[in-house]
Design an enzyme around this catalytic site. Structure first.
Site, PDB file in Angstrom:
ATOM      1  CE  LYS A 174      30.426  37.146  52.499  1.00  0.00           C
ATOM      2  NZ  LYS A 174      30.430  38.004  51.303  1.00  0.00           N
ATOM      3  NE  ARG A 224      36.164  47.163  50.914  1.00  0.00           N
ATOM      4  CZ  ARG A 224      35.330  47.411  49.899  1.00  0.00           C
ATOM      5  NH1 ARG A 224      34.964  48.655  49.637  1.00  0.00           N
ATOM      6  NH2 ARG A 224      34.855  46.428  49.160  1.00  0.00           N
TER       7      ARG A 224
END
Length: 513
Positions: free
Chosen positions: A267, A341
């Protein structure tokens, strides 16, 4: 913080010695029915002179008014008296007086048309306005407000909402505490210890699985995310037993990434510190169990928290790697920053072994959901209308709002892969939906819903901090389920088809794989 529910009129409130007395004044206050009192005269005079500005949460503070024992009296506009307006009013009123060494406060609700409906909002707003994080900040001054008395006309009618408020408050503050902690003070191991702490409460049991057990279960997707971190993964399973053992449980699955760097798909540095909040789903499950211990509803609940860090070391998964999930489906890792996920998909497969009435996963899953809904509502995804409606209704009643999003099959097209059964991302467009579609591939016949709380789990900027959402929504949903199950005649339940209602017997086709 200690809350007390007390039968109270304005005349009786005149005689209460307290640091602050807050009177909620709706657009049409029922003043004529009140016996004569100094507070009544004060309120009537202020309204007649127009000294209390129009608009929800507009407030006027009076210091030691004649005939009143309270040090400060705050008259605050409560609009239509709805829970939302009441919350705004209490936040405003508490902000006026909390800097003055506030220790005891009385909130009078007798002028509202429905005082009962306002109680939970009063309690949560008072707690939120005075909350102070102190775990790693020894210089912080802890909240001074220790007791809040809520004055109502009918204590018996208000008791149920008061109990819900007490439970929700416990859950929200437990969730806030753990979500606010920095990553080095809330590792997967520490999160497991927090779950064990809750497991010592009556009705709750906690089990913690480590790498050996997770590997034996075949959770390849979960292990893949964890392998880049020196911190060991933890798979936390909690049980709340409030009903007969034969009663199918509600399963809550919380994403527990205690810090998310993005992995190899790292990130940007800006605001990366906020990725300590990537376990907001896990914190909400812990908070809900803390609330269940207080409320004790007649329902069975299982909490599942897959917890790990997502780090970029030499062992970390790489874009293009293919992993095998517990379900046996293979996944091409196209972006290592879509890790939530991956840990949830194995947890959803594991959830099926409990043969649940429904499964709800909660995850700070996508920035796309923040773009779509901002910080007001959590994203709600479900193919089951009854479950979606029940969650939405619980959100409205608890003022912990969500919004149903689509799950059209066409959104799955982008998840196709040439090298695995699916990819873990499907591009930028509709990112919150395609993430939900990915999770749906692991739900089989489960009665499933997904809550994306990426926009609602915490606040940024000067007010940076966890919100504890969606604990109030989840607690309300579970309480509603307990009530519906208790009220449902046995004959009508046995004749219904599985999946037609979240309050009926769950399908038995969702056995563990």
């Amino acid at each position: 913080m200690d809350f007390e529910l007390k039968s109270l009129s304005l005349a009786q409130a005149d005689k209460l010695a307290t640091d602050a007395l807050v009177v909620l004044v709706p657009d049409t206050p029922a003043l004529s029915s009140e016996a004569a009192s100094a507070l009544l005269e004060l309120t009537q005079g202020v309204l007649k002179q127009g000294d209390l500005e129009q608009g929800v949460a507009k407030a006027l503070m009076c210091y030691r008014p004649a005939g009143v024992k309270a040090t400060r009296v705050v008259l605050v506009r409560a609009g239509d008296g709805s829970p939302s307006s009441v919350r705004k009013a209490l936040l405003s009123a508490t902000a006026l007086v909390k800097t003055a060494g506030l220790k005891k406060m009385v909130v009078f609700l007798g002028l509202l048309e429905s005082e009962t409906a306002a109680i939970r909002s009063v309690m949560l707003a008072c707690a939120d306005a005075t909350y102070v994080y102190t775990a790693t900040k020894p210089t912080a001054k802890a909240r001074t407000l220790t007791k809040v008395t809520i004055g109502v006309m009918d204590v018996a009618a208000a008791k149920g909402e008061f109990n819900m408020g007490q439970a929700a408050l416990s859950g929200v503050e437990f969730a806030k505490e753990w979500a606010n902690r920095p990553g080095n003070h809330a590792t997967p191991t520490m999160l497991a210890d927090a779950a064990r702490q809750l497991g010592r409460k009556p009705g709750i049991k906690t089990e913690v699985l480590g790498l050996k057990e997770v590997k034996a279960l075949g959770m390849g997707a979960f292990m893949a995310v964890a392998q880049g971190s020196a911190e060991p993964l933890r798979f936390i399973v909690m049980h709340y037993t409030g009903a007969a053992k034969t009663s199918a449980p509600v399963v809550l699955v919380g994403k527990g990434v205690t810090f998310d760097t993005g992995g190899i798909s790292i990130k940007p540095a800006g605001e990366m510190d906020e990725m300590k909040y990537d376990m907001g789903g896990a914190a909400s499950v812990l908070g809900t169990f803390a609330a269940l211990a207080e409320l004790k509803p007649a329902i069975n609940v299982v909490g599942i928290i897959p917890s790990c860090e997502n780090m970029p070391d030499g062992l970390a998964i790489k874009p293009g790697d293919v992993v095998t999930s517990m379900s046996g489906q293979t996944i091409e890792i196209l972006n290592t920053d879509a890790e939530g996920r991956l840990i949830l998909c194995d947890a959803l497969t594991y959830a099926a072994r409990f043969k649940p009435r429904c499964v709800i996963d909660i995850a700070t899953l996508t920035g796309a959901c923040v773009v779509a809904l901002g910080a007001v509502r959590s994203g709600l995804f479900s193919a089951n209308d009854d479950l979606a409606d029940a969650l939405a209704a619980a959100g409205e009643r608890s003022q912990d709002l969500c919004w149903r999003m689509p799950l059209d099959d066409e959104y799955s097209e982008g998840l196709k892969s040439n090298f695995a059964d699916m990819g873990n991302v499907a591009g930028r467009a509709g990112g919150a939906i395609t993430a939900a579609k990915f999770l749906q591939k692991f739900t089989g016949t489960l009665n499933w819903a997904h809550l994306d709380n990426a926009g609602t789990a915490w606040k940024s900027g000067a007010a940076k901090g966890a919100t504890g959402r969606p604990v109030p929504l989840l607690l309300q949903f579970l309480a509603d389920q307990a009530s519906q199950t208790a009220a449902a005649p046995r004959k009508s339940v046995s004749k219904r088809k599985p999946g037609t209602s979240v309050a009926v017997k769950a399908t038995r086709k969702s056995a563990a794989r």
